[in-house]
Design an enzyme around this catalytic site. Structure first.
Site, PDB file in Angstrom:
ATOM      1  CG  HIS A  25      28.362  32.230  28.977  1.00 40.38           C
ATOM      2  ND1 HIS A  25      28.004  32.108  27.653  1.00 40.38           N
ATOM      3  CD2 HIS A  25      27.241  31.906  29.678  1.00 40.38           C
ATOM      4  CE1 HIS A  25      26.741  31.750  27.552  1.00 40.38           C
ATOM      5  NE2 HIS A  25      26.252  31.622  28.778  1.00 40.38           N
ATOM      6  CE1 TYR A 139      19.028  33.844  26.044  1.00 36.66           C
ATOM      7  CE2 TYR A 139      18.700  32.322  24.231  1.00 36.66           C
ATOM      8  CZ  TYR A 139      18.718  32.578  25.581  1.00 36.66           C
ATOM      9  OH  TYR A 139      18.435  31.579  26.458  1.00 36.66           O
ATOM     10  CE  LYS A 195      19.317  31.929  29.295  1.00 36.25           C
ATOM     11  NZ  LYS A 195      18.483  30.726  29.400  1.00 36.25           N
ATOM     12  CG  ASP A 224      15.198  30.531  29.955  1.00 40.38           C
ATOM     13  OD1 ASP A 224      14.837  29.912  30.978  1.00 40.38           O
ATOM     14  OD2 ASP A 224      15.924  30.024  29.080  1.00 40.38           O
ATOM     15  CG  ASN A 226      18.295  28.730  32.044  1.00 42.12           C
ATOM     16  OD1 ASN A 226      19.082  29.581  31.644  1.00 42.12           O
ATOM     17  ND2 ASN A 226      17.725  27.867  31.210  1.00 42.12           N
ATOM     18  CG  HIS A 323      17.526  25.692  23.684  1.00 43.77           C
ATOM     19  ND1 HIS A 323      18.653  24.928  23.430  1.00 43.77           N
ATOM     20  CD2 HIS A 323      17.765  26.325  24.854  1.00 43.77           C
ATOM     21  CE1 HIS A 323      19.515  25.097  24.415  1.00 43.77           C
ATOM     22  NE2 HIS A 323      19.010  25.942  25.291  1.00 43.77           N
TER      23      HIS A 323
HETATM   24  O1  GKR Z   1      23.949  30.353  27.157  1.00 43.29           O
HETATM   25  O2  GKR Z   1      23.811  30.829  29.264  1.00 43.29           O
HETATM   26  C1  GKR Z   1      23.344  30.357  28.231  1.00 43.29           C
HETATM   27  C2  GKR Z   1      21.968  29.791  28.269  1.00 43.29           C
HETATM   28  O3  GKR Z   1      21.501  29.758  29.587  1.00 43.29           O
HETATM   29  C3  GKR Z   1      21.922  28.409  27.675  1.00 43.29           C
HETATM   30  O4  GKR Z   1      22.910  27.591  28.233  1.00 43.29           O
HETATM   31  C4  GKR Z   1      20.597  27.747  27.820  1.00 43.29           C
HETATM   32  O5  GKR Z   1      20.685  26.421  27.416  1.00 43.29           O
HETATM   33  O6  GKR Z   1      19.779  29.524  26.417  1.00 43.29           O
HETATM   34  C5  GKR Z   1      19.524  28.360  26.962  1.00 43.29           C
HETATM   35  C6  GKR Z   1      18.136  28.215  27.490  1.00 43.29           C
HETATM   36  O7  GKR Z   1      17.238  28.693  26.833  1.00 43.29           O
HETATM   37  O8  GKR Z   1      17.917  27.630  28.528  1.00 43.29           O
HETATM   38 MG    MG Z   2      15.605  28.171  28.038  1.00 45.21          MG
END
Ligand code: GKR
Ligand code: MG
Length: 425
Positions: A25, A139, A195, A224, A226, A323
């Site tokens: 980020h 989160y 995450k 998650d 991703n 989300h």
């Molecule tokens: O804020 O780094 C983040 C998340 O990875 C976000 O961009 C995702 O869209 O939190 C999100 C997700 O559930 O995939």
């Molecule tokens: Mg996600």
């Protein structure tokens, strides 16, 4: 009632150096605040993820929105549909489409106007509350030290409690458990999302197991990555996590891969990456790619679309969660009204809000207490924007030099040569 003015304000809010599959980020997260002013002097507000592309699209729609009636959403949809260019979600963890975000910002602001004009809380225009308190999840992120923004990678020495803890590095299971304890103690969350997709898969699996050990079996946990894991990696990790996860969110990329992982494991799979639009629903049914869909009014195109998604979930036996991305209080209020109006919302919603807490642009930010937001009862979204604070966050946007979210560029500042890979492990 007519829309007589539209104000589009990009803002930047300090964001800590959080890690995800697409990198790091930036010191600031970008949002766009939309204000619609009606001819009877009311203001309706919307908030969406920010980028120069989304700002320009909103700008191109502004003239045609003025003069329309906020109650006539079909007419507004027709204007936006005529302007919209085809765009794609992209491979990043967040949704990179432009026009779904534009529609969402305008629709939410229209609902705020409508509800204010009849002096009812917005939720009443969505069918009324199915719940008065909306539960959210903690989160957690792997992260470098620092609080983001002007503090850069330094820790603010004046911070205490969660504000201090959120500036600490967390790069291993112990760091994640420490972060979780501080966040849960402060907000009272009753479920936890981690995450993933940022570090070696085994570190992430061990972090979930450490959270399970620390919080016991009654704390629901989610992971998650991703979509950055291969199918074999996701299955191997999932086998280690049997019995420890409430759901497994986007371990792999695409509906077919998700379905293959789902068949191999006894853990429900969830998504905000492979089934993200109505065009994806036939594939979701054909492949049985997920058991749970994470709604998000920002990228499903607004409240009405999200309620349609909820009906799909009810009919096709999908659970529904919500989300989040880095956000401020207008989005939090909109998420709370929507979540309150979905009878079949089956999980605590995601929110990144603790990472931005203390920087909001509301006169009275909505508190998260005992892990939940009490539904605001004042008319509309039930929140009031602090215009001085909005101006400060806009100034921060002008000064921060960012025009879009790009985790790869940020990561390269820390690890030169680092490249995003759609499938890494
Ligand atoms: O804020 O780094 C983040 C998340 O990875 C976000 O961009 C995702 O869209 O939190 C999100 C997700 O559930 O995939
Ligand atoms: Mg996600």
């Amino acid at each position: 009632m007519q829309i007589s003015e539209i104000h589009i304000t990009p803002v930047a809010v300090a964001d800590p150096p959080l890690l995800n599959a697409a990198g790091l980020h930036a010191p600031y997260a970008l949002r766009i605040i939309v204000e619609l002013v009606s001819d009877d002097g009311l203001s309706g507000w919307g908030e969406i993820p920010g980028s120069e592309a989304v700002r320009a699209a909103l700008d191109s729609a502004a003239d045609q929105i003025i003069g329309l009636d906020p109650w006539r959403l079909n007419a507004i949809d027709a204007v936006l549909e005529a302007l919209a260019n085809p765009d794609a979600r992209g491979a990043a963890p967040w949704d990179q489409r432009t026009w779904v975000h534009v529609s969402s910002a305008i629709e939410v602001a229209c609902y705020d106007l409508m509800a204010k004009s009849v002096r009812r809380p917005l939720v009443d225009l969505l069918g009324g509350p199915a719940r008065e308190r909306v539960p959210f999840a903690a989160y957690l992120f792997f992260k470098y030290a620092g609080a983001g923004g002007a503090y850069g990678f330094e820790r603010d020495p004046a911070a205490t409690g969660w504000a201090a803890a959120r500036a600490e590095a967390a790069l291993d299971p112990e760091g994640i458990v420490k972060q979780a304890r501080a966040m849960v103690a402060h907000y009272g969350f009753q479920s936890i999302e981690l995450k993933g997709g940022a570090l070696e898969p085994q570190i992430e699996v061990d972090s979930i197991l450490a959270l399970r050990e620390a919080f016991g079996p009654d704390m629901p946990l989610r992971l998650d990555p991703n979509a950055i894991w291969r199918v074999d990696t996701a299955i191997a990790a999932g086998k280690q996590l049997a019995g420890a996860l409430e759901y497994y969110e986007d371990p792999v990329r695409g509906q077919k891969n998700m379905a293959e992982v789902a068949r191999a494991l006894d853990i429900p799979l969830a998504t905000n990456m492979c089934t993200t639009s109505f065009a994806d629903l036939p594939g979701s049914v054909a492949h049985q790619s997920e058991a749970i869909i994470l709604s998000d009014h920002h990228f499903w195109g607004g409240f009405r679309a999200s309620l349609d998604l909820a009906r799909f979930c009810a009919v096709f036996g999908r659970g529904m969660s919500m989300h989040s991305n880095s956000h401020l209080g207008i989005s939090l209020a909109a998420m709370a009204h929507l979540a309150a109006a979905v009878p079949n919302l089956s999980y605590d919603c995601d929110t990144h809000y603790p990472w931005q807490d203390g920087q909001d642009l509301l006169l009275a930010p909505l508190p998260i207490e005992d892990g939940a937001v009490a539904l605001p009862r004042a008319p509309g979204l039930g929140v009031e924007v602090d215009r001085g604070r909005l101006a400060q966050l806009h100034q921060q946007y002008l000064e921060c030099g960012l025009s879009e979210r790009n985790g790869e560029v940020e990561m390269q500042k820390v690890q030169p040569g680092w490249r995003f890979q759609a499938t890494r492990w």
